[in-house]
Design an enzyme around this catalytic site. Sequence first.
Site, PDB file in Angstrom:
ATOM      1  N   HIS A  18       1.273  -1.149   0.481  1.00 20.97           N
ATOM      2  CA  HIS A  18      -0.080  -0.260   0.027  1.00 20.97           C
ATOM      3  C   HIS A  18       0.925   1.138   0.241  1.00 20.97           C
ATOM      4  O   HIS A  18       0.215   2.417  -0.717  1.00 20.97           O
ATOM      5  CB  HIS A  18      -1.011   0.455   1.053  1.00 20.97           C
ATOM      6  N   ASP A 115      -6.819   5.450   0.985  1.00 20.71           N
ATOM      7  CA  ASP A 115      -6.309   4.042   1.646  1.00 20.71           C
ATOM      8  C   ASP A 115      -8.245   3.687   1.056  1.00 20.71           C
ATOM      9  O   ASP A 115      -9.008   3.347   1.568  1.00 20.71           O
ATOM     10  CB  ASP A 115      -6.205   3.007   2.242  1.00 20.71           C
ATOM     11  N   HIS A 359       3.716 -13.847  -6.534  1.00 16.76           N
ATOM     12  CA  HIS A 359       2.727 -14.160  -6.296  1.00 16.76           C
ATOM     13  C   HIS A 359       1.813 -13.585  -6.828  1.00 16.76           C
ATOM     14  O   HIS A 359       0.475 -13.344  -6.307  1.00 16.76           O
ATOM     15  CB  HIS A 359       2.460 -14.015  -4.445  1.00 16.76           C
ATOM     16  N   TRP A 362      -0.113  -6.586  -7.031  1.00 11.67           N
ATOM     17  CA  TRP A 362      -0.374  -5.774  -8.163  1.00 11.67           C
ATOM     18  C   TRP A 362       0.492  -4.984  -8.759  1.00 11.67           C
ATOM     19  O   TRP A 362       1.051  -4.924  -9.353  1.00 11.67           O
ATOM     20  CB  TRP A 362      -1.666  -5.392  -7.773  1.00 11.67           C
ATOM     21  N   GLU A 367       5.188  -3.644 -12.057  1.00 11.53           N
ATOM     22  CA  GLU A 367       6.554  -3.556 -12.059  1.00 11.53           C
ATOM     23  C   GLU A 367       6.638  -4.693 -13.534  1.00 11.53           C
ATOM     24  O   GLU A 367       7.802  -4.340 -13.893  1.00 11.53           O
ATOM     25  CB  GLU A 367       7.442  -4.069 -10.837  1.00 11.53           C
ATOM     26  N   ASP A 383      -6.441 -10.524  -3.291  1.00 11.62           N
ATOM     27  CA  ASP A 383      -6.828 -10.644  -5.046  1.00 11.62           C
ATOM     28  C   ASP A 383      -5.998 -11.343  -5.553  1.00 11.62           C
ATOM     29  O   ASP A 383      -5.893 -11.233  -6.961  1.00 11.62           O
ATOM     30  CB  ASP A 383      -6.546  -9.057  -4.981  1.00 11.62           C
TER      31      ASP A 383
HETATM   32 BR1  BUP Z   1       9.902  -9.213  -0.519  1.00 12.81          BR
HETATM   33  C1  BUP Z   1      10.230  -7.099  -1.646  1.00 12.81           C
HETATM   34  N1  BUP Z   1      11.629  -6.288  -2.370  1.00 12.81           N
HETATM   35  O1  BUP Z   1      12.201  -7.738  -1.140  1.00 12.81           O
HETATM   36  P1  BUP Z   1       3.149  -6.144  -4.221  1.00 12.81           P
HETATM   37  C2  BUP Z   1       8.794  -6.462  -1.794  1.00 12.81           C
HETATM   38  N2  BUP Z   1       9.710  -5.031  -2.582  1.00 12.81           N
HETATM   39  O2  BUP Z   1      11.468  -4.109  -3.853  1.00 12.81           O
HETATM   40  P2  BUP Z   1       2.818  -7.908  -1.332  1.00 12.81           P
HETATM   41  C3  BUP Z   1      10.739  -4.929  -2.732  1.00 12.81           C
HETATM   42  O3  BUP Z   1       7.393  -4.619  -2.690  1.00 12.81           O
HETATM   43  P3  BUP Z   1      -0.048  -7.161  -1.417  1.00 12.81           P
HETATM   44  C4  BUP Z   1      11.572  -6.750  -1.843  1.00 12.81           C
HETATM   45  O4  BUP Z   1       9.112  -4.106  -5.695  1.00 12.81           O
HETATM   46  C5  BUP Z   1       6.788  -4.263  -4.935  1.00 12.81           C
HETATM   47  O5  BUP Z   1       6.882  -2.772  -5.104  1.00 12.81           O
HETATM   48  C6  BUP Z   1       8.175  -4.937  -4.783  1.00 12.81           C
HETATM   49  O6  BUP Z   1       3.714  -4.774  -3.379  1.00 12.81           O
HETATM   50  C7  BUP Z   1       9.058  -4.537  -3.383  1.00 12.81           C
HETATM   51  O7  BUP Z   1       2.576  -7.662  -2.985  1.00 12.81           O
HETATM   52  C8  BUP Z   1       6.016  -4.449  -3.114  1.00 12.81           C
HETATM   53  O8  BUP Z   1       3.450  -6.959  -5.118  1.00 12.81           O
HETATM   54  C9  BUP Z   1       5.032  -5.566  -2.806  1.00 12.81           C
HETATM   55  O9  BUP Z   1       1.738  -5.860  -4.606  1.00 12.81           O
HETATM   56  O10 BUP Z   1       1.382  -6.270  -0.787  1.00 12.81           O
HETATM   57  O11 BUP Z   1       3.942  -6.893  -0.547  1.00 12.81           O
HETATM   58  O12 BUP Z   1       2.364  -8.621  -0.532  1.00 12.81           O
HETATM   59  O13 BUP Z   1      -0.289  -7.885  -0.188  1.00 12.81           O
HETATM   60  O14 BUP Z   1      -0.653  -6.048  -0.440  1.00 12.81           O
HETATM   61  O15 BUP Z   1      -0.731  -6.920  -3.133  1.00 12.81           O
END
Ligand code: BUP
Length: 463
Positions: A18, A115, A359, A362, A367, A383
């Site tokens: 978030h 949020d 996983h 989003w 990215e 999601d």
């Molecule tokens: Br772990 C990790 N480095 O080592 P998502 C994650 N990230 O930059 P999430 C790093 O965290 P939800 C690491 O690039 C992305 O911007 C990654 O967000 C960064 O999944 C972020 O992909 C992770 O949306 O959140 O954290 O599981 O469950 O709320 O979707």
Amino acid sequence: SDESSVHVVMFPSAGMGHLTPFLRLASLLLNNHCKLTLITPLPTVSHAESQLLSHFHSSFPQLNLLPFHLPPPPSPPPISVDPFFHRVLTLRNSIHLIPPLISSLSPPISIFISDIFLVTPLLSITQKLSLPNYTLFTSSAAMLCFYSHFPAIAHSKPDDDDDAPEISFPVPGLPFSPLPYSYIPPIIFQPNTIFRNQIIEDSPNLSKLHGVFLNTFESLESHSLKALNDGQVIENKPPVYAVGPFLPFEFEKKNTSTQLSRWLDDQPIGSVVYVCFGSRTSLKREQMREIGNGLMRSGYKFVWVVKDKIVDKEEQVGLGEVLGVELVEGMKEKGLVVKEWVDQTEILSHKSVGGFVSHCGWNSIMEASLNGVPILAWPQHGDQKINAELVEISEWGIWNKSWGWGGELVVKGDEIGDAIKEIMENELLKDKAMKVKEGAMKAMSIGGDCEVTIQKLIQKWKN
Ligand code: BUP
């Protein structure tokens, strides 16, 4: 100039999933000369969040960080509750502390961006203050369609019957409707669970918002975006603004000479698979060991981010204990296994990276889109199955649905290894991923959808 008179207040909830998109949207607004106040709930749940906040603040010293010191919870959260989610509850219950916190802000607040997890409590405040309230929905447009429709189907889940064929239900705006029940986390069909009640309460209130920001882009989600903006999904719909895929922070790019980037520099183009399950998923150790075996079997070099605990502050034991010393030793020649935070956007943009085991959080998907990286989707919760299906229908990734939700079963290393080979070798996936990248770059280019939308909105907020 009167440009500085637009004052945006942003209020994220918890977790990197978030905070990251909030700050990326914040940087867009700051670069367009908005005055910006970020309500910052403290202490942060994870180290990663406090580090990001401090990096961000040093690149944008003009940002007004407004600390929101949270009262300690009356009793420690039950072990079974995800700490990030517990934080959301604390925030919702502490909303009455917001009016005094923002009362002396100047210049006067133009708009609020909150949020998605805080919608109903915050509306009670912004409506009293007659402040336009927007939300940043931190997932896909497809997920927003589901979120909007959920109250209508919340009470209709048929009983589980393992022998019955897969049951699904139509969701307006979803590009792959009807949606199988199995794509929805079972927990939100359990009566009186917190998250379920929250969606049922918040979802109808979307129509009271001035707009919804999405970190997505037209060419990937045109079907859902059109349906949302035509009012086919949300009654009395608020405008939906696709302003993604958000670009990585500038400061993430500077620090390039790490051990990791030097290692990546030494690998051939497209030869490395990157494995990461996001900031808040820790897999069972047994599953992690199978992933290690799978990576070895695939024959590809790899970068693998291992998480043993949901919250990084609690990571204590070393890799040897998590994966077993033998596996750790065996993997040394083939790849990098890290237990620390990595710069994911740097990894995904590196020319040596040719595939992403994800996983399907989003932010990760967006990215990957910017870099045209094929995806092996392995959704774990929330999601993520909806996001995984989006990746699969646009054919820039594969999703093996029999792998289930995270923790449901242990997927064996040989299956994982074969799936990795597939994403690293399938030319169709690579072509499609490059097409996705083209659309992503176009949306973010000068004069592209994102810039045009943001500038129009800023003009509107000035009046
Ligand atoms: Br772990 C990790 N480095 O080592 P998502 C994650 N990230 O930059 P999430 C790093 O965290 P939800 C690491 O690039 C992305 O911007 C990654 O967000 C960064 O999944 C972020 O992909 C992770 O949306 O959140 O954290 O599981 O469950 O709320 O979707």
